[in-house]
Design a protein around this motif. Sequence first.
Motif, PDB file in Angstrom:
ATOM      1  N   GLY A  49      -0.471  -3.049  -3.256  1.00 46.73           N
ATOM      2  CA  GLY A  49      -1.660  -2.226  -3.027  1.00 46.73           C
ATOM      3  C   GLY A  49      -2.732  -2.454  -4.080  1.00 46.73           C
ATOM      4  N   ILE A  50      -2.309  -2.580  -5.335  1.00 47.98           N
ATOM      5  CA  ILE A  50      -3.265  -2.821  -6.414  1.00 47.98           C
ATOM      6  C   ILE A  50      -4.007  -4.134  -6.190  1.00 47.98           C
ATOM      7  CG2 ILE A  50      -3.447  -3.370  -8.883  1.00 47.98           C
ATOM      8  CD1 ILE A  50      -1.126  -1.361  -9.325  1.00 47.98           C
ATOM      9  N   VAL A  51      -3.258  -5.173  -5.828  1.00 47.19           N
ATOM     10  CA  VAL A  51      -3.886  -6.473  -5.602  1.00 47.19           C
ATOM     11  C   VAL A  51      -4.834  -6.413  -4.409  1.00 47.19           C
ATOM     12  CG1 VAL A  51      -3.445  -8.869  -4.937  1.00 47.19           C
ATOM     13  CG2 VAL A  51      -2.022  -7.778  -6.686  1.00 47.19           C
ATOM     14  N   ARG A  52      -4.438  -5.702  -3.338  1.00 48.26           N
ATOM     15  CA  ARG A  52      -5.305  -5.608  -2.156  1.00 48.26           C
ATOM     16  C   ARG A  52      -6.592  -4.848  -2.491  1.00 48.26           C
ATOM     17  NH1 ARG A  52      -0.330  -3.972   1.013  1.00 48.26           N
ATOM     18  NH2 ARG A  52       0.520  -5.909   1.853  1.00 48.26           N
ATOM     19  N   LEU A  75       1.958   8.231  -5.737  1.00 49.23           N
ATOM     20  CA  LEU A  75       1.432   7.772  -4.456  1.00 49.23           C
ATOM     21  C   LEU A  75       2.471   7.795  -3.338  1.00 49.23           C
ATOM     22  CD1 LEU A  75      -0.470   4.636  -5.819  1.00 49.23           C
ATOM     23  CD2 LEU A  75      -1.546   6.713  -4.936  1.00 49.23           C
ATOM     24  N   GLY A  76       3.738   8.059  -3.705  1.00 50.01           N
ATOM     25  CA  GLY A  76       4.809   8.002  -2.715  1.00 50.01           C
ATOM     26  C   GLY A  76       5.163   6.576  -2.335  1.00 50.01           C
ATOM     27  N   LEU A  77       5.073   5.649  -3.300  1.00 49.58           N
ATOM     28  CA  LEU A  77       5.333   4.230  -3.058  1.00 49.58           C
ATOM     29  C   LEU A  77       6.349   3.709  -4.062  1.00 49.58           C
ATOM     30  CD1 LEU A  77       1.643   2.951  -2.697  1.00 49.58           C
ATOM     31  CD2 LEU A  77       3.209   3.518  -0.829  1.00 49.58           C
ATOM     32  N   GLY A  78       7.028   2.637  -3.688  1.00 46.31           N
ATOM     33  CA  GLY A  78       7.877   1.931  -4.630  1.00 46.31           C
ATOM     34  C   GLY A  78       7.032   0.995  -5.472  1.00 46.31           C
ATOM     35  N   PRO A  79       7.609   0.395  -6.520  1.00 40.23           N
ATOM     36  CA  PRO A  79       6.824  -0.488  -7.390  1.00 40.23           C
ATOM     37  C   PRO A  79       6.254  -1.701  -6.664  1.00 40.23           C
ATOM     38  CG  PRO A  79       9.178  -0.601  -7.911  1.00 40.23           C
ATOM     39  CD  PRO A  79       8.984   0.547  -6.988  1.00 40.23           C
ATOM     40  N   GLU A  80       7.032  -2.247  -5.693  1.00 38.38           N
ATOM     41  CA  GLU A  80       6.524  -3.418  -4.957  1.00 38.38           C
ATOM     42  C   GLU A  80       5.310  -3.050  -4.119  1.00 38.38           C
ATOM     43  OE1 GLU A  80       7.861  -6.208  -1.206  1.00 38.38           O
ATOM     44  OE2 GLU A  80       9.423  -5.553  -2.604  1.00 38.38           O
TER      45      GLU A  80
END
Length: 658
Positions: free
Chosen positions: A410-413, A400-405
């Motif tokens: 994003g998953i929670v949102r 996704l081009g994202l860091g783990p945080e």
Amino acid sequence: MRPGGLRLGIDVGGTFTDLVALGGGDVITAKVPSTPRDQSVGVMRAVEAAGIEAGAVAALAHGMTVATNALLERRGARTALVTTEGFRDVLEIARQNRPSLYDLTQDRPPALVPRGLRFTVRERMGPEGEIEPLDEASLEEAVSALREAEVEAVAVCLLFAFAHPEHERRVGAALREALPGVHVSLSSEVLPEFREYERFSTTAADAYLAPRLAAYLKNLGRKAEEAGLPAPLIMQSSGGVARVEDAISDAAGCVLSGPAGGVVGAAYVGSLSGHRDLLTFDMGGTSTDVAPILGGEAQTTTETVVAGVPIKLPMVDVHTVSAGGGSIAWADAGGALRVGPHSAGAEPGPAAYDKGGEEPTVTDANLYLGYLADGARLGGEVVLRRELSEEALERLGKRLGLGPEEAALGIVRVANAQMARALRVISVERGLDPREFALFAFGGAGGMHACALADELGMRTVLVPRAGGVLSALGLAISDLRRDYVRPHLAALVGTAEEELEARFAQMERAAAKDLEGPEYARRADLRYRGQSFELTVEAGDLRGLEERFHAAHERRYGYCMEDEPVELVNLRLTATVPVEKPKLSEGPPEGEAGRGKREANFDGEWLEVPVLDRERMGEGSEVEGPAIVEFRESTCVVRPGWGGRVDGVGTLVLERR
């Protein structure tokens, strides 16, 4: 039922099997991993984990997902259909509505009975009775074809059998005599209501599920008997329990067996806390179930669709979305973050379980963000490992081009967005303003997301019960014995004699008195404006105020009523219940200092050091101010900034938006 002793409620979820035992003012709980290959194994393990002596158990109530899973996975019995000549394709023609209006590639799920297993007989009933007699030769041909087809179950659905069941009963008798061991479901017994498709669909589901349900319940019954436990009572979708033999004969009425227990428990505990208007929020490992409660009563509907199959039986008005703690996060072809519908379940479970799961789940995101403790033990067997969650989040983040945080946030949102949408379905779309309700959060993961969802919906009160992680099992333990009855009665309301309706209700009450010992009755009626193709169910205890109550219900549900339009009766309904003794929940004083220290947790991208409280050491009057984390025995509650509250006299943590 044995006199005295404990009442057990055991609920099988997709990830954990929960137990609650009530008796003598005590509440005993246990949570063990579910055993998907044979759910009865998990049931007996839960009893063992609770350390309960079999002789001390007075009643055992059970909610399971056997019927639900059989529909979802299309693993029911090999089922045939027998219907009136010329109508073999009613199941497939259905209502012609598309599951997704503008998606030309999406099709509805296939019918439970394939066309090659649909057989016909020559006969015809009409509104006034027999038009064409049942042709014995065609019946013999159908029986012979069914024998060769080697089916496990048969659904019999003849035209107008809801009003004139004579032909259908003769077909059923011939099938039962010629095919011993094959389950036969008659639409006149399963759903004596008009509308062919819904009647066909419900009866086909009943036949499709009954052999699988019977095998499971008989296996569970044997294990309970060997352990010295009483015969289990089975939770129905309508919110009451029934004996095993009754549950088997009403298999289609068990598809929401598990979620119904949670709604019953929420209505009871919420009322004890003084909140009778609730939106329930049950977030488990596999899915999230939401439902409205009005005036302390769980709402029921006859418009439920499960896995694409309409089942027109009374069911608790539950809406389900595939966003649970075990829901897997993934990147779609366009590079967007998605959550669910696939779940890691109990086997292998989230990555943090260290049982072979490699995909990140909602639980992994919550663990990484600090809402769950690294090293926490779940269900007595599973130990959470944060480093495994971080590795899984990193793998997804690269796609996704994202860091783990960022991936975890994003998953929670995304999960919260899905759950907020579900809450709007059972509130706004029912004509209910969520701001006038309290959010009742339970399930293993409900407390972690409750405040965020309440903020999204403008709700100001959140209730988290002490037994929130096992509330569905609590609801099972306090559920009344229940049977539902329906009789078609299509007539204009004006001009229908009260004596006629009274006689119909009395007939149903006599049938209920044979099925249950000393039941209490609740009368209802389905009504509509003339020309409408849908009905609303209203209370019918006082027949004189029936029309006014219908106008009010129509206004509440659809925003308008038409008092100058004639009203029609469609069905008369009777609910018969045998109440069980309900426990009086109470909360003792605090037991010393509840603080467990502090840990870092992430709120909207900002890491904060927040206090962690032990719910077991909190008591009546204990207060909490957000941001904070309250760790219950079977669940966790995240109190977001701007929220705070206290524990009330029945053990419910009542949070208010400051």
